[in-house]
Design a protein around this motif. Structure first.
Motif, PDB file in Angstrom:
ATOM      1  N   LYS A 132       8.883  -1.533   5.342  1.00  0.00           N
ATOM      2  CA  LYS A 132      10.110  -2.262   5.059  1.00  0.00           C
ATOM      3  C   LYS A 132      10.867  -1.477   4.002  1.00  0.00           C
ATOM      4  O   LYS A 132      10.436  -1.409   2.848  1.00  0.00           O
ATOM      5  N   ASP A 133      11.958  -0.845   4.402  1.00  0.00           N
ATOM      6  CA  ASP A 133      12.690   0.085   3.532  1.00  0.00           C
ATOM      7  C   ASP A 133      11.729   1.195   3.103  1.00  0.00           C
ATOM      8  O   ASP A 133      11.153   1.853   3.956  1.00  0.00           O
ATOM      9  N   ASN A 134      11.505   1.356   1.807  1.00  0.00           N
ATOM     10  CA  ASN A 134      10.594   2.409   1.328  1.00  0.00           C
ATOM     11  C   ASN A 134       9.218   1.873   0.968  1.00  0.00           C
ATOM     12  O   ASN A 134       8.425   2.545   0.313  1.00  0.00           O
ATOM     13  N   THR A 135       8.945   0.647   1.412  1.00  0.00           N
ATOM     14  CA  THR A 135       7.686  -0.013   1.053  1.00  0.00           C
ATOM     15  C   THR A 135       6.832  -0.238   2.295  1.00  0.00           C
ATOM     16  O   THR A 135       7.346  -0.552   3.368  1.00  0.00           O
ATOM     17  N   TRP A 136       5.515  -0.085   2.114  1.00  0.00           N
ATOM     18  CA  TRP A 136       4.570  -0.381   3.185  1.00  0.00           C
ATOM     19  C   TRP A 136       3.857  -1.683   2.827  1.00  0.00           C
ATOM     20  O   TRP A 136       3.250  -1.802   1.773  1.00  0.00           O
ATOM     21  N   LEU A 137       3.947  -2.672   3.720  1.00  0.00           N
ATOM     22  CA  LEU A 137       3.402  -3.997   3.471  1.00  0.00           C
ATOM     23  C   LEU A 137       2.121  -4.217   4.268  1.00  0.00           C
ATOM     24  O   LEU A 137       2.079  -4.004   5.474  1.00  0.00           O
ATOM     25  N   TRP A 138       1.084  -4.635   3.564  1.00  0.00           N
ATOM     26  CA  TRP A 138      -0.207  -4.948   4.189  1.00  0.00           C
ATOM     27  C   TRP A 138      -0.080  -6.226   5.001  1.00  0.00           C
ATOM     28  O   TRP A 138       0.623  -7.155   4.613  1.00  0.00           O
ATOM     29  N   GLN A 139      -0.783  -6.281   6.123  1.00  0.00           N
ATOM     30  CA  GLN A 139      -0.735  -7.445   7.004  1.00  0.00           C
ATOM     31  C   GLN A 139      -2.056  -8.205   6.986  1.00  0.00           C
ATOM     32  O   GLN A 139      -3.064  -7.722   6.464  1.00  0.00           O
TER      33      GLN A 139
ATOM     34  N   VAL B 214       0.863  -1.179   0.000  1.00  0.00           N
ATOM     35  CA  VAL B 214       0.000   0.000   0.000  1.00  0.00           C
ATOM     36  C   VAL B 214       0.902   1.233   0.000  1.00  0.00           C
ATOM     37  O   VAL B 214       2.110   1.135   0.229  1.00  0.00           O
ATOM     38  N   THR B 215       0.319   2.377  -0.265  1.00  0.00           N
ATOM     39  CA  THR B 215       1.102   3.614  -0.194  1.00  0.00           C
ATOM     40  C   THR B 215       1.220   4.078   1.252  1.00  0.00           C
ATOM     41  O   THR B 215       0.468   3.644   2.134  1.00  0.00           O
ATOM     42  N   GLU B 216       2.142   4.967   1.495  1.00  0.00           N
ATOM     43  CA  GLU B 216       2.321   5.508   2.839  1.00  0.00           C
ATOM     44  C   GLU B 216       1.058   6.207   3.323  1.00  0.00           C
ATOM     45  O   GLU B 216       0.674   6.090   4.499  1.00  0.00           O
ATOM     46  N   ALA B 217       0.389   6.927   2.413  1.00  0.00           N
ATOM     47  CA  ALA B 217      -0.829   7.651   2.799  1.00  0.00           C
ATOM     48  C   ALA B 217      -1.901   6.698   3.303  1.00  0.00           C
ATOM     49  O   ALA B 217      -2.582   6.976   4.300  1.00  0.00           O
ATOM     50  N   ILE B 218      -2.069   5.558   2.637  1.00  0.00           N
ATOM     51  CA  ILE B 218      -3.067   4.578   3.066  1.00  0.00           C
ATOM     52  C   ILE B 218      -2.619   3.894   4.356  1.00  0.00           C
ATOM     53  O   ILE B 218      -3.429   3.650   5.259  1.00  0.00           O
ATOM     54  N   ALA B 219      -1.340   3.596   4.457  1.00  0.00           N
ATOM     55  CA  ALA B 219      -0.830   2.957   5.684  1.00  0.00           C
ATOM     56  C   ALA B 219      -1.151   3.807   6.905  1.00  0.00           C
ATOM     57  O   ALA B 219      -1.540   3.284   7.961  1.00  0.00           O
ATOM     58  N   LYS B 220      -1.012   5.112   6.776  1.00  0.00           N
ATOM     59  CA  LYS B 220      -1.249   6.000   7.908  1.00  0.00           C
ATOM     60  C   LYS B 220      -2.740   6.235   8.164  1.00  0.00           C
ATOM     61  O   LYS B 220      -3.107   6.778   9.210  1.00  0.00           O
ATOM     62  N   ASP B 221      -3.590   5.827   7.215  1.00  0.00           N
ATOM     63  CA  ASP B 221      -5.035   5.946   7.411  1.00  0.00           C
ATOM     64  C   ASP B 221      -5.612   4.788   8.214  1.00  0.00           C
ATOM     65  O   ASP B 221      -6.778   4.819   8.612  1.00  0.00           O
ATOM     66  N   ILE B 222      -4.824   3.732   8.418  1.00  0.00           N
ATOM     67  CA  ILE B 222      -5.296   2.596   9.221  1.00  0.00           C
ATOM     68  C   ILE B 222      -5.128   2.968  10.690  1.00  0.00           C
ATOM     69  O   ILE B 222      -4.068   2.786  11.298  1.00  0.00           O
ATOM     70  N   LYS B 223      -6.176   3.496  11.257  1.00  0.00           N
ATOM     71  CA  LYS B 223      -6.131   3.953  12.642  1.00  0.00           C
ATOM     72  C   LYS B 223      -7.538   3.977  13.208  1.00  0.00           C
ATOM     73  O   LYS B 223      -8.522   3.800  12.473  1.00  0.00           O
ATOM     74  N   GLY B 224      -7.640   4.223  14.496  1.00  0.00           N
ATOM     75  CA  GLY B 224      -8.945   4.306  15.148  1.00  0.00           C
ATOM     76  C   GLY B 224      -9.735   3.016  15.005  1.00  0.00           C
ATOM     77  O   GLY B 224      -9.201   1.911  15.151  1.00  0.00           O
ATOM     78  N   ALA B 225     -11.026   3.150  14.685  1.00  0.00           N
ATOM     79  CA  ALA B 225     -11.913   1.987  14.600  1.00  0.00           C
ATOM     80  C   ALA B 225     -11.507   1.025  13.487  1.00  0.00           C
ATOM     81  O   ALA B 225     -11.808  -0.179  13.551  1.00  0.00           O
ATOM     82  N   THR B 226     -10.791   1.535  12.488  1.00  0.00           N
ATOM     83  CA  THR B 226     -10.364   0.677  11.373  1.00  0.00           C
ATOM     84  C   THR B 226      -9.485  -0.457  11.875  1.00  0.00           C
ATOM     85  O   THR B 226      -9.493  -1.568  11.316  1.00  0.00           O
ATOM     86  N   THR B 227      -8.723  -0.229  12.941  1.00  0.00           N
ATOM     87  CA  THR B 227      -7.808  -1.254  13.453  1.00  0.00           C
ATOM     88  C   THR B 227      -8.551  -2.408  14.128  1.00  0.00           C
ATOM     89  O   THR B 227      -7.934  -3.417  14.467  1.00  0.00           O
ATOM     90  N   LEU B 228      -9.862  -2.257  14.324  1.00  0.00           N
ATOM     91  CA  LEU B 228     -10.643  -3.378  14.823  1.00  0.00           C
ATOM     92  C   LEU B 228     -10.764  -4.465  13.762  1.00  0.00           C
ATOM     93  O   LEU B 228     -11.005  -5.637  14.077  1.00  0.00           O
ATOM     94  N   PHE B 229     -10.618  -4.068  12.488  1.00  0.00           N
ATOM     95  CA  PHE B 229     -10.780  -5.007  11.385  1.00  0.00           C
ATOM     96  C   PHE B 229      -9.460  -5.320  10.674  1.00  0.00           C
ATOM     97  O   PHE B 229      -9.247  -6.447  10.229  1.00  0.00           O
TER      98      PHE B 229
END
Length: 479
Positions: A335-342, A313-328
């Protein structure tokens, strides 16, 4: 969740949503700012925006596109600027559309080209004639439409059809299924057509009235293909044939079938009867559930294997995973310059980058997979993984979905104010566990390329299935 299906309907939504009726006009400055804002938003949030096109190339394209906007534009004309812009990135899951209510209203009007056509060698041929003029026959060549040559029309239409990477087989399949709405959308809206036709080398010109959507649309032409059953299995002359029209859970449920039960029963039957050859027909399978796609793949392995390599995902989307979203969902990791979805917390849609286990009833016979340009999304993931591990012989044409993976997953839709245009943006970039140096920007390639002729389209002949059976007859049994 990942989109359950990238189907013909998804192509139809952007492509039937236009007509030159009374709509608001937007100043050149407004359109240029909209284009620039859309570009910046995609660059920040679309994980595959520069997957196939470099930043300098895209910037040059944007600058060139802006120079074409010198006067106010209607909403449809704005759409015509944005369609090739969004398609240029090489992502079949990114789309622009007008409101559905608008589409519904214009579909009642006679404004569609009254033929189904197919393209071969940059030339257009009649497949079905809805004009009512019996002097025009299936197989006749259409040379011009309203003074536009066919190469001129294709130069406008093909760049506006989204496909993964540099693929073109999907684009030509879309022309076959959707040309009347493509023409109305991207070229002109008119209630009549002057058509130059070659019949047995003799040129004739006809002036024909346009048709409404309901007058010519049918299952698979301007409408989504809707088979009676999404899954079919049979055994004839020691050859198994497994047809999977879709991996979509909802589509399969509508046909009153259950994927895992059906597939397990089919492979159990193959093994119990010691069937040495299996044809898997994935043509026109536009994708669906990753779980179903990964499950099918497991039946062709006898050891552990990788399906996806990673999800970015992009950095902007990675930083949007917060608040109630983290329940799901879990926060992506850097990792280096890459953001990896979990892996998600509550669903399994993102689990397939882990090591996969073979199915209990896995198959060890010879496998032949039939493919074409409408093999997309999760279907293309299946073909890529099987091709990488040399688990099958592929027959037909290049898949429309990317060999290396695609951009999909969570796909929000936003309105591009001040217009009513709707933009779909996938937020995850999937990378298949395949050789990254192979087929970059392309789909899975066939081992045997079989091109359907115009006569095949007209008569319904199936040279791809015939080629598979002929190949089997020349191949010694594996079991």
């Amino acid at each position: 969740m990942r989109a359950t299906s990238f189907c013909l309907l998804y192509l139809l939504l952007p492509l039937v949503n236009t007509a030159q009726t009374t709509t608001p006009r937007f100043s050149a400055d407004t359109v240029i700012h909209l284009l620039q804002d859309t570009y910046l938003e995609l660059a920040a949030k679309h994980p595959g925006f520069y997957r196939y096109v470099s930043r300098p190339e895209y910037q040059q394209y944007i600058d060139s596109l802006k120079k074409t906007i010198t006067d106010s534009l209607t909403e449809v004309e704005v759409y015509q600027k944005l369609k090739p812009f969004t398609a240029k990135m090489g992502c079949l899951h990114t789309g622009v559309s007008l409101p559905a209510a608008y589409t519904d209203s214009i579909n009642h009007l006679p404004n569609l080209f009254p033929f189904q056509v197919a393209i071969q060698n940059n030339r257009m041929y009649v497949i079905q004639n809805f004009s009512g003029d019996t002097a025009i026959h299936p197989g006749d060549e259409i040379v011009q439409i309203n003074s536009h040559t066919i190469p001129q029309l294709l130069q406008v239409i093909l760049p506006a059809i989204p496909s993964d990477g540099n693929n073109t087989t999907l684009k030509y399949r879309a022309v076959y299924h959707l040309f009347p709405t493509l023409y109305r959308n991207l070229v002109q809206t008119t209630n009549s057509f002057q058509v130059q036709v070659l019949h047995q080398s003799n040129s004739h010109t006809f002036t024909l009235p346009a048709k409404s959507f309901d007058a010519i649309a049918s299952n698979g032409f301007l409408k989504e293909v809707s088979p009676a059953q999404q899954l079919h299995f049979s055994i004839t002359d020691s050859i198994g044939v497994l047809t999977i029209h879709s991996f979509s859970v909802s589509d399969i449920k509508k046909s009153k079938q259950q994927f895992s039960n059906f597939i397990n029963a089919a492979f159990q039957n193959l093994n119990q009867q010691h069937i040495p050859h299996l044809i898997v027909d994935l043509r026109n399978n536009t994708g669906g559930s990753d779980g179903n796609a990964a499950l099918l793949t497991s039946y062709f392995f006898d050891t552990a294997y990788r399906y996806w390599d990673r999800i970015e995902v992009t950095e902007a989307i990675a930083k949007d995973i917060k608040g109630a979203t983290t329940l799901f969902y879990r926060k992506p990791i850097q990792k280096d310059n890459t953001w990896l979805w979990q892996k998600a917390r509550t669903v399994r849609d993102f689990d397939y980058y882990e090591t996969q286990k073979p199915a209990k009833n896995h198959y060890t016979g010879k496998v032949y997979v039939l493919i074409n340009g409408f093999c997309m999304s999760s279907c293309a993931d299946v073909t890529a993984v099987l091709a990488h591990h040399q688990k099958a012989t592929f027959i037909g044409e290049e898949t429309g979905g990317g060999y290396q993976g695609n951009n999909s997953g969570l796909m929000p839709v936003t309105t591009l104010a001040p217009t009513r245009l709707r933009l779909t943006v996938p937020l995850q970039a999937y990378y298949n566990a395949v050789n990254p140096a192979v087929y970059m920007g392309r789909g899975t390639m066939p081992d045997y390329t079989i091109n359907e002729t115009i006569n095949d389209y007209i008569t319904g002949n199936d040279p791809v299935m015939k080629a598979a059976i002929d190949t089997i007859k020349k191949t010694p049994a594996a079991l």
